[in-house]
Each structure stands twice: as structure tokens, then as C-alpha cells.
Design a protein around this motif. Sequence first.
Motif, PDB file in Angstrom:
ATOM      1  N   ASP A  90     -13.170   6.895 -19.526  1.00 48.88           N
ATOM      2  CA  ASP A  90     -12.515   7.490 -18.356  1.00 48.88           C
ATOM      3  C   ASP A  90     -12.492   6.450 -17.236  1.00 48.88           C
ATOM      4  O   ASP A  90     -13.535   6.134 -16.651  1.00 48.88           O
ATOM      5  CB  ASP A  90     -13.270   8.744 -17.913  1.00 48.88           C
ATOM      6  N   ARG A  94      -5.078   7.351 -13.884  1.00 50.74           N
ATOM      7  CA  ARG A  94      -6.253   7.617 -14.712  1.00 50.74           C
ATOM      8  C   ARG A  94      -5.942   7.407 -16.188  1.00 50.74           C
ATOM      9  O   ARG A  94      -4.920   7.869 -16.689  1.00 50.74           O
ATOM     10  CB  ARG A  94      -6.720   9.054 -14.505  1.00 50.74           C
ATOM     11  N   GLN A 108      -7.725   7.971 -19.970  1.00 49.11           N
ATOM     12  CA  GLN A 108      -8.817   8.566 -20.733  1.00 49.11           C
ATOM     13  C   GLN A 108      -8.646   8.197 -22.206  1.00 49.11           C
ATOM     14  O   GLN A 108      -7.650   8.574 -22.835  1.00 49.11           O
ATOM     15  CB  GLN A 108      -8.829  10.081 -20.555  1.00 49.11           C
ATOM     16  N   GLU A 114      -4.728   8.743 -23.206  1.00 46.25           N
ATOM     17  CA  GLU A 114      -3.623   9.230 -22.390  1.00 46.25           C
ATOM     18  C   GLU A 114      -3.782   8.728 -20.965  1.00 46.25           C
ATOM     19  O   GLU A 114      -4.905   8.522 -20.482  1.00 46.25           O
ATOM     20  CB  GLU A 114      -3.562  10.766 -22.413  1.00 46.25           C
ATOM     21  N   VAL A 115      -2.638   8.499 -20.330  1.00 47.01           N
ATOM     22  CA  VAL A 115      -2.639   8.022 -18.955  1.00 47.01           C
ATOM     23  C   VAL A 115      -1.964   9.069 -18.067  1.00 47.01           C
ATOM     24  O   VAL A 115      -0.986   9.702 -18.463  1.00 47.01           O
ATOM     25  CB  VAL A 115      -1.917   6.658 -18.835  1.00 47.01           C
ATOM     26  N   THR A 116      -2.521   9.233 -16.874  1.00 45.14           N
ATOM     27  CA  THR A 116      -1.957  10.164 -15.902  1.00 45.14           C
ATOM     28  C   THR A 116      -1.601   9.397 -14.638  1.00 45.14           C
ATOM     29  O   THR A 116      -2.461   8.730 -14.040  1.00 45.14           O
ATOM     30  CB  THR A 116      -2.951  11.280 -15.556  1.00 45.14           C
ATOM     31  N   THR A 126       1.074  13.320 -17.367  1.00 42.70           N
ATOM     32  CA  THR A 126       0.175  12.762 -18.387  1.00 42.70           C
ATOM     33  C   THR A 126       0.957  12.490 -19.662  1.00 42.70           C
ATOM     34  O   THR A 126       1.690  13.354 -20.151  1.00 42.70           O
ATOM     35  CB  THR A 126      -0.978  13.736 -18.685  1.00 42.70           C
ATOM     36  N   ARG A 127       0.784  11.282 -20.209  1.00 43.95           N
ATOM     37  CA  ARG A 127       1.465  10.884 -21.438  1.00 43.95           C
ATOM     38  C   ARG A 127       0.488  10.116 -22.335  1.00 43.95           C
ATOM     39  O   ARG A 127      -0.435   9.458 -21.849  1.00 43.95           O
ATOM     40  CB  ARG A 127       2.667   9.981 -21.139  1.00 43.95           C
TER      41      ARG A 127
END
Length: 208
Positions: free
Chosen positions: A90, A124, A126, A143-145, A150-151
Motif C-alpha cells: 500500500d 494510491r 495497492q 490496482e491504482v486509484t 480505481t483500475r
Amino acid sequence: MSRRWKTLFAGSLAAATLPVAANAPALAQAPAVPAMLQGLPAGRYTVNPAQTMARFRVRYLGVNHIEGTVPGATGTITIDPANLDALALDVVMPATAIATQDGEFDDELKGPGLFDVARFPTIRFQGRKLIATGPRTARIEGEVTMHGVTRPLLLEATFAEGNQADGGALAVNATGVVHRSEFGMTKYAPFVGDDVRISIAVSLMRGG
């Protein structure tokens, strides 16, 4: 075909195939655990912001590139070399710190239509899973936000040599590509490209 030619043909075929089979190299398999992680103590590692930097690069007007940095990342990774499927990564980066060599363009990047940092001040990532691809490399699935969207994101990671040193330090460089249109960041398209190449050099220390 005569019996003599059949015999010669069969012999030639056997001679041509046998050496290939004998000399065919074995297919290389990726190690279950990258060599640089073997022996690494399992547990929680904390990002060192002073030694961590994210960079991005996007095509501009089809010829030039815009490059920038995002300093100040924070976060943690919980990793067990014996169970890489249990990865918990994270990392949060301040979108407010985005910088290029053009201060006016920095303001554009941070404004509405792009990062809109007044509403979405962070980026962000994760990570959920780490798959070894070589002695020093791995693929991180996660995944990236950003910009409130978020994708999924795949990162190709390379671990630095000497990760075991200094009581359990972990250093890694990861690269990937995001498509800004998938996050609703469409301002200046098509003059500014959709594919944004990212790289992040992360330094982590055990504990925290």
C-alpha cells in the motif's frame, strides 16, 4: 518410391531430428522466489520517503515528451518470501507534489480536467500479488486509484542487489503504463498522449 530411396529418406530424417532433440535446451523457468528476496525476513516494511521517487513520462504533440516527478511517497509492504501470494502493498503519493520543469504546466496538471488535486489529493497503489519472473525480477499485480477512479495495474519490478543488507532493507524499481483516459483525465487530448509511462524507485526499511 523405391525401397532404396525409402531407406535413405528414413535414415536422413532420423539423422536430422535426433541431434535437435539431443541438443535442445531445457526451457528456463522463473524461480518461485527472486534470489534477492531469498532469506529476506518476513514481515512489514515501511517506505522511506527521502529515498523514494515516482516519475512519469507522456508524449506531447506526437514528438516531444513531458516528464515529471512525484516525491513524498509513504506506505508499507507486508511480504513473506515463502508465500508471495499474501503480498500486501500500500503506497500513497501526494498528487499535490507533482512537478515538471514548467511551473505553469504544473498548475494545469493539478487543476480540473487532470489530477484535480483539490478534490483528489493522493495517488494510491495497492499490490495484491507478486509473481517471480527472474532472479531479480517480479511482476506485481494490483490496482491504482487516482482522480477518484480505481483500475488494475501491473508493475514490472526489479529488486536491487544487497537487499538483505543493513538489517532487512528492501529496494525495488517498478515500471508500468497507465492510460489517463481510463481515469477521466482527458484534458488536452489528443495533443498530450493517453499512455503515461511510470516508474517508481522505492526504498523500504523493516518495521514501522
